[in-house]
Design an enzyme around this catalytic site. Structure first.
Site, PDB file in Angstrom:
ATOM      1  N   ARG A  50       0.790  -1.215   0.000  1.00  0.00           N
ATOM      2  CA  ARG A  50       0.000   0.000   0.000  1.00  0.00           C
ATOM      3  C   ARG A  50       0.832   1.278   0.000  1.00  0.00           C
ATOM      4  O   ARG A  50       0.591   2.184  -0.804  1.00  0.00           O
ATOM      5  CB  ARG A  50      -0.942   0.047   1.228  1.00  0.00           C
ATOM      6  CG  ARG A  50      -2.196  -0.761   1.060  1.00  0.00           C
ATOM      7  CD  ARG A  50      -2.577  -1.398   2.373  1.00  0.00           C
ATOM      8  NE  ARG A  50      -1.619  -2.419   2.687  1.00  0.00           N
ATOM      9  CZ  ARG A  50      -1.733  -3.695   2.256  1.00  0.00           C
ATOM     10  NH1 ARG A  50      -2.792  -4.062   1.605  1.00  0.00           N
ATOM     11  NH2 ARG A  50      -0.799  -4.585   2.524  1.00  0.00           N
TER      12      ARG A  50
ATOM     13  N   ARG B 268      11.091   3.880   3.773  1.00  0.00           N
ATOM     14  CA  ARG B 268      10.656   2.862   4.741  1.00  0.00           C
ATOM     15  C   ARG B 268      11.892   2.106   5.207  1.00  0.00           C
ATOM     16  O   ARG B 268      12.675   1.622   4.382  1.00  0.00           O
ATOM     17  CB  ARG B 268       9.646   1.886   4.148  1.00  0.00           C
ATOM     18  CG  ARG B 268       9.394   0.709   5.094  1.00  0.00           C
ATOM     19  CD  ARG B 268       8.211  -0.119   4.732  1.00  0.00           C
ATOM     20  NE  ARG B 268       6.962   0.592   4.986  1.00  0.00           N
ATOM     21  CZ  ARG B 268       5.763   0.027   4.877  1.00  0.00           C
ATOM     22  NH1 ARG B 268       5.655  -1.245   4.533  1.00  0.00           N
ATOM     23  NH2 ARG B 268       4.661   0.720   5.110  1.00  0.00           N
TER      24      ARG B 268
ATOM     25  N   LYS C 201      26.539  -2.893  -0.208  1.00  0.00           N
ATOM     26  CA  LYS C 201      28.013  -2.800  -0.254  1.00  0.00           C
ATOM     27  C   LYS C 201      28.547  -2.058   0.962  1.00  0.00           C
ATOM     28  O   LYS C 201      29.735  -1.751   1.044  1.00  0.00           O
ATOM     29  CB  LYS C 201      28.437  -2.043  -1.519  1.00  0.00           C
ATOM     30  CG  LYS C 201      27.971  -2.659  -2.809  1.00  0.00           C
ATOM     31  CD  LYS C 201      28.358  -1.752  -3.981  1.00  0.00           C
ATOM     32  CE  LYS C 201      27.404  -1.915  -5.144  1.00  0.00           C
ATOM     33  NZ  LYS C 201      27.512  -0.817  -6.100  1.00  0.00           N
TER      34      LYS C 201
HETATM   35  N1   CP Z   1      -0.410  -0.265   5.903  1.00  0.00           N
HETATM   36  C1   CP Z   1       0.789  -0.446   5.288  1.00  0.00           C
HETATM   37  O1   CP Z   1       1.793   0.197   5.625  1.00  0.00           O
HETATM   38  O2   CP Z   1       0.791  -1.369   4.303  1.00  0.00           O
HETATM   39  P1   CP Z   1       2.067  -1.799   3.460  1.00  0.00           P
HETATM   40  O3   CP Z   1       3.043  -2.449   4.412  1.00  0.00           O
HETATM   41  O4   CP Z   1       1.550  -2.735   2.414  1.00  0.00           O
HETATM   42  O5   CP Z   1       2.669  -0.541   2.878  1.00  0.00           O
END
Ligand code: CP
Length: 316
Positions: free
Chosen positions: A49, A100, A79
């Site tokens: 998402r 992320r 690396k």
């Molecule tokens: N809710 C959410 O962060 O979903 P994903 O891990 O698929 O990005």
């Protein structure tokens, strides 16, 4: 000054409503406001998402996207390159970065050296602010209010970054009651409880879910995050909480079931129920993420630094 979105405490109520209004507008109108802007999605953990809705959001606004979805393996981190150097280099290639990471605090570290806006797309057990904004937008769309709500938050409250960010946002509204339901070893951290107390938000902690279901407006389910705990902890929690055909009718007709997704066994409803029962809100919630993220990208890339309603506010 470059503005970043690192934690949900940054957002004022005015800024949230500005995003909601713009998200409503962008749902109904096609706009190419971000032509010539380029987004990088830098994801060190899996995502469906967050990454794809940000990429879709940028493309729908006329911008472009580059990125790597398995950055631990496919970026030069493999690396030995540091996150800081990676961000400095990517900042020269793009106008904004969604990051992320599996490390709590990674987005904050990146924001301290980045010359382009950093959006925290989830940092380990830390926060996931854009998820919380879309969660709140979903509640607002479903109930037409963000005050006077009773919300049960269920599952892995210790590692659940969406839970942490959501609690921080709920702390900004009035007459909110939060019931935190988890096994004893997965309770929410003291820092969140202190924040809720400071902001005069009523909360209680419980282990049993079914007894609460008839009394809440929202039940916010979360996955037990197997990847963030040892096997013993996981086995103790797995299967503790489940919404299925045997308890869904404990919920009132106007209650909403939410989940940041992905869900596994904690929701076990047939396709027909998920499609037709208005209480199931989690797919509408995921779709709302697209419009919210369009509004966030616009805000960070287009709003003037002096804008009173811009996202970056002083932390409260
Ligand atoms: N809710 C959410 O962060 O979903 P994903 O891990 O698929 O990005």
């Amino acid at each position: 000054m470059v503005r970043h979105l690192v934690e949900s405490q940054q957002l004022s109520v005015d800024a949230l409503f500005k995003i909601f209004k713009r998200a409503d507008f962008l749902r109904a109108h096609q706009k190419s406001t971000l032509k010539n802007k380029l987004l990088t999605t830098l994801f060190y953990e899996p995502s469906t998402r967050t990454r794809l809705s940000f990429e879709s959001a940028m493309l729908k606004l006329g911008g472009s996207v580059i990125g790597t979805e398995s950055a631990k393996e496919f970026s030069s981190v493999s690396k030995g390159e540091s996150l800081e150097d990676t961000i400095r280099v990517i900042g020269a290639y793009s106008d904004i970065i969604v990051l992320r990471s599996s490390e709590e605090g990674a987005a904050l570290s990146a924001s301290m050296i980045s010359k382009v806006p950093i959006i925290n797309g989830g940092d380990g057990k830390g926060q996931h602010p854009t998820q919380a904004i879309l969660d709140l937008y979903t509640i607002y769309r479903e109930f037409k209010r963000l005050n006077n709500l009773k919300i049960a938050i269920v599952g892995d409250l210790k590692s659940g970054r969406t839970v942490h960010s959501l609690c921080y946002l709920l702390g900004k509204f009035k007459n909110i009651k939060i019931i935190l339901i988890s096994p004893p070893h997965l309770k929410v951290g003291e820092n969140i409880k202190e924040y809720l107390t400071k902001h005069k938000i009523f909360f209680e902690e419980r282990e049993d879910m079914n007894s609460i279901l008839p009394f809440v407006d929202v039940v916010y389910m979360t996955r037990i995050q197997k990847e963030r705990m040892c096997k013993t902890e996981y086995d103790k929690a797995n299967g503790c909480y489940k919404i299925n055909l045997s308890n869904i009718n404990l919920l009132r007709r106007n209650t909403r079931i939410m989940h940041p997704l992905p869900h596994v066994t904690e929701i076990d409803l047939p396709f027909e129920v998920e499609e037709n029962d208005p209480r199931v809100a989690y797919f509408r919630q995921a779709e709302n993420g697209l419009y919210v993220r369009m509004a966030i990208l616009e805000d960070l890339l287009l709003s003037k630094r002096s804008s009173r309603l811009s996202i970056l506010q002083r932390r409260r």
